[in-house]
Motif scaffolding. Structure first.
Motif, PDB file in Angstrom:
ATOM      1  N   GLN A 176       0.831  -1.202   0.000  1.00  0.00           N
ATOM      2  CA  GLN A 176       0.000   0.000   0.000  1.00  0.00           C
ATOM      3  C   GLN A 176       0.865   1.252   0.000  1.00  0.00           C
ATOM      4  O   GLN A 176       0.527   2.261  -0.631  1.00  0.00           O
ATOM      5  N   LEU A 177       1.987   1.194   0.695  1.00  0.00           N
ATOM      6  CA  LEU A 177       2.925   2.316   0.674  1.00  0.00           C
ATOM      7  C   LEU A 177       3.497   2.504  -0.732  1.00  0.00           C
ATOM      8  O   LEU A 177       3.690   3.642  -1.189  1.00  0.00           O
ATOM      9  N   ALA A 178       3.754   1.399  -1.421  1.00  0.00           N
ATOM     10  CA  ALA A 178       4.252   1.482  -2.796  1.00  0.00           C
ATOM     11  C   ALA A 178       3.199   2.106  -3.714  1.00  0.00           C
ATOM     12  O   ALA A 178       3.536   2.901  -4.599  1.00  0.00           O
ATOM     13  N   VAL A 179       1.948   1.745  -3.487  1.00  0.00           N
ATOM     14  CA  VAL A 179       0.857   2.329  -4.277  1.00  0.00           C
ATOM     15  C   VAL A 179       0.746   3.822  -4.003  1.00  0.00           C
ATOM     16  O   VAL A 179       0.525   4.631  -4.921  1.00  0.00           O
ATOM     17  N   LEU A 180       0.901   4.205  -2.741  1.00  0.00           N
ATOM     18  CA  LEU A 180       0.844   5.621  -2.379  1.00  0.00           C
ATOM     19  C   LEU A 180       1.919   6.408  -3.136  1.00  0.00           C
ATOM     20  O   LEU A 180       1.665   7.507  -3.655  1.00  0.00           O
ATOM     21  N   SER A 181       3.107   5.844  -3.216  1.00  0.00           N
ATOM     22  CA  SER A 181       4.191   6.486  -3.946  1.00  0.00           C
ATOM     23  C   SER A 181       3.888   6.573  -5.432  1.00  0.00           C
ATOM     24  O   SER A 181       4.148   7.596  -6.085  1.00  0.00           O
ATOM     25  N   ARG A 182       3.307   5.518  -5.977  1.00  0.00           N
ATOM     26  CA  ARG A 182       2.970   5.508  -7.408  1.00  0.00           C
ATOM     27  C   ARG A 182       1.868   6.517  -7.715  1.00  0.00           C
ATOM     28  O   ARG A 182       1.912   7.195  -8.758  1.00  0.00           O
ATOM     29  N   ILE A 183       0.881   6.629  -6.831  1.00  0.00           N
ATOM     30  CA  ILE A 183      -0.160   7.638  -7.012  1.00  0.00           C
ATOM     31  C   ILE A 183       0.465   9.027  -7.088  1.00  0.00           C
ATOM     32  O   ILE A 183       0.095   9.850  -7.936  1.00  0.00           O
ATOM     33  N   HIS A 184       1.447   9.283  -6.221  1.00  0.00           N
ATOM     34  CA  HIS A 184       2.100  10.593  -6.223  1.00  0.00           C
ATOM     35  C   HIS A 184       2.837  10.836  -7.538  1.00  0.00           C
ATOM     36  O   HIS A 184       2.803  11.955  -8.085  1.00  0.00           O
ATOM     37  N   ARG A 188       1.891  13.900 -10.150  1.00  0.00           N
ATOM     38  CA  ARG A 188       2.883  14.838 -10.688  1.00  0.00           C
ATOM     39  C   ARG A 188       2.916  14.795 -12.214  1.00  0.00           C
ATOM     40  O   ARG A 188       3.416  15.727 -12.853  1.00  0.00           O
ATOM     41  N   ALA A 189       2.369  13.715 -12.790  1.00  0.00           N
ATOM     42  CA  ALA A 189       2.256  13.602 -14.243  1.00  0.00           C
ATOM     43  C   ALA A 189       0.858  14.023 -14.699  1.00  0.00           C
ATOM     44  O   ALA A 189       0.327  13.505 -15.688  1.00  0.00           O
ATOM     45  N   ASP A 190       0.244  14.968 -13.958  1.00  0.00           N
ATOM     46  CA  ASP A 190      -1.028  15.592 -14.337  1.00  0.00           C
ATOM     47  C   ASP A 190      -2.212  14.631 -14.342  1.00  0.00           C
ATOM     48  O   ASP A 190      -3.085  14.708 -15.215  1.00  0.00           O
ATOM     49  N   SER A 191      -2.255  13.745 -13.362  1.00  0.00           N
ATOM     50  CA  SER A 191      -3.376  12.815 -13.255  1.00  0.00           C
ATOM     51  C   SER A 191      -4.312  13.235 -12.127  1.00  0.00           C
ATOM     52  O   SER A 191      -3.936  13.980 -11.220  1.00  0.00           O
ATOM     53  N   GLN A 192      -5.544  12.725 -12.202  1.00  0.00           N
ATOM     54  CA  GLN A 192      -6.557  12.969 -11.170  1.00  0.00           C
ATOM     55  C   GLN A 192      -7.102  11.623 -10.709  1.00  0.00           C
ATOM     56  O   GLN A 192      -7.382  10.743 -11.534  1.00  0.00           O
ATOM     57  N   PHE A 193      -7.258  11.475  -9.379  1.00  0.00           N
ATOM     58  CA  PHE A 193      -7.731  10.215  -8.803  1.00  0.00           C
ATOM     59  C   PHE A 193      -9.015  10.432  -8.008  1.00  0.00           C
ATOM     60  O   PHE A 193      -9.157  11.429  -7.287  1.00  0.00           O
ATOM     61  N   LEU A 194      -9.909   9.470  -8.108  1.00  0.00           N
ATOM     62  CA  LEU A 194     -11.050   9.333  -7.208  1.00  0.00           C
ATOM     63  C   LEU A 194     -10.968   7.913  -6.666  1.00  0.00           C
ATOM     64  O   LEU A 194     -10.992   6.948  -7.445  1.00  0.00           O
ATOM     65  N   ILE A 195     -10.864   7.780  -5.337  1.00  0.00           N
ATOM     66  CA  ILE A 195     -10.572   6.484  -4.726  1.00  0.00           C
ATOM     67  C   ILE A 195     -11.550   6.188  -3.593  1.00  0.00           C
ATOM     68  O   ILE A 195     -11.686   6.992  -2.668  1.00  0.00           O
ATOM     69  N   ALA A 196     -12.212   5.053  -3.671  1.00  0.00           N
ATOM     70  CA  ALA A 196     -13.018   4.556  -2.558  1.00  0.00           C
ATOM     71  C   ALA A 196     -12.149   3.563  -1.792  1.00  0.00           C
ATOM     72  O   ALA A 196     -11.599   2.628  -2.379  1.00  0.00           O
ATOM     73  N   THR A 197     -11.997   3.769  -0.488  1.00  0.00           N
ATOM     74  CA  THR A 197     -11.031   2.946   0.248  1.00  0.00           C
ATOM     75  C   THR A 197     -11.393   2.810   1.716  1.00  0.00           C
ATOM     76  O   THR A 197     -12.138   3.623   2.270  1.00  0.00           O
TER      77      THR A 197
END
Length: 251
Positions: A176-184, A188-197
């Motif tokens: 999950q920490l790796a996913v958090l880093s990948r989301i970041h 930074r590459a101009d993406s937008q996330f909507l996450i149910a968690t």
């Protein structure tokens, strides 16, 4: 107001809802919904099981043009219709930019997406094979968690709109920490996330907006006020005390 984010708000068209006494409009989170403002980077939907967060997430994804079972906008398969009609009652406010990439990850039906990828590559056609975009290895030949990570690290390219429904389902805390880093990286590459968690690790992403769905409707709250943070903090602060309370039996 013109915005550069891919989706700036989600509005429930309450004027065309026939009845708020039937599902999914009877869900407290939907019954009270008027307009949901989305963060330009990361927005979280949190709440107990049955609160309606996955129902709302799915409806937003379908309204945005994604397949109800998951995948990119090019996926049109369906194994069994199970999504609600809520998407037909939503209005999405889109910005002037259009995403170059996008994906709807629905943890409970990702197996079906993996099967569809294998089916597409097995059929002759003019299009390029799909599997290389996911790292070249069949998602069915990896663990659930490995396939999720392959999706985020190999398939997600940035400048995209990514809707993730419980992406932590098959992931260890370290992953999950790796996913958090990948989301970041993707933000930074101009993406937008909507996450149910349900993950207090994921929802710790800095400056994200968190909406709690519950009996009192939809409310934006601080990370430290989420039940996920408070329960995890209290347990880890004194696990033995918590265990004594949880496992106590009347003599």
């Amino acid at each position: 107001m013109i915005t550069s984010q891919f989706i700036s708000r989600v509005t429930l068209r309450r004027d065309i809802v026939e009845s708020f006494e039937r599902y999914p409009f009877s869900l407290p989170a939907v019954r009270s919904l008027d307009m949901l403002e989305l963060h330009p980077k990361v927005t979280f939907l949190v709440g107990e099981n049955g609160s309606g967060k996955s129902t709302l997430m799915e409806a937003i994804a379908v309204a945005a043009g994604y397949n109800a079972e998951g995948g990119s906008r090019n996926f049109g398969f369906g194994t069994r219709r199970s999504h609600s009609v809520l998407d037909e009652y939503l209005r999405l406010a889109r910005g002037f930019r259009r995403p170059r990439d996008g994906y709807f990850l629905r943890a409970e039906s990702f197996f079906n997406v993996a099967t569809e990828i294998e089916r597409l590559d097995a059929e002759p056609g003019p299009g390029a094979p799909v599997m290389p975009a996911y790292g070249g290895l069949s998602l069915h030949e990896q663990s659930h968690g490995e396939s999720f990570l392959a999706l985020l690290t190999q398939r997600f390219r940035g400048n995209g709109l990514y809707l993730l429904d419980e992406p932590e389902a098959a992931l260890s805390p370290q992953r999950q920490l790796a996913v958090l880093s990948r989301i970041h990286d993707l933000v930074r590459a101009d993406s937008q996330f909507l996450i149910a968690t349900h993950s207090p690790i994921l929802m710790a992403y800095p400056d994200a907006w968190i909406y709690r769905l519950g009996a009192d409707g939809v409310q934006r709250i601080a990370y430290e006020d989420t039940e996920h943070f408070r329960v995890t903090r209290d347990f880890l602060a004194d696990p033995q005390r918590m265990l004594r309370v949880l496992l106590a039996h009347d003599e």
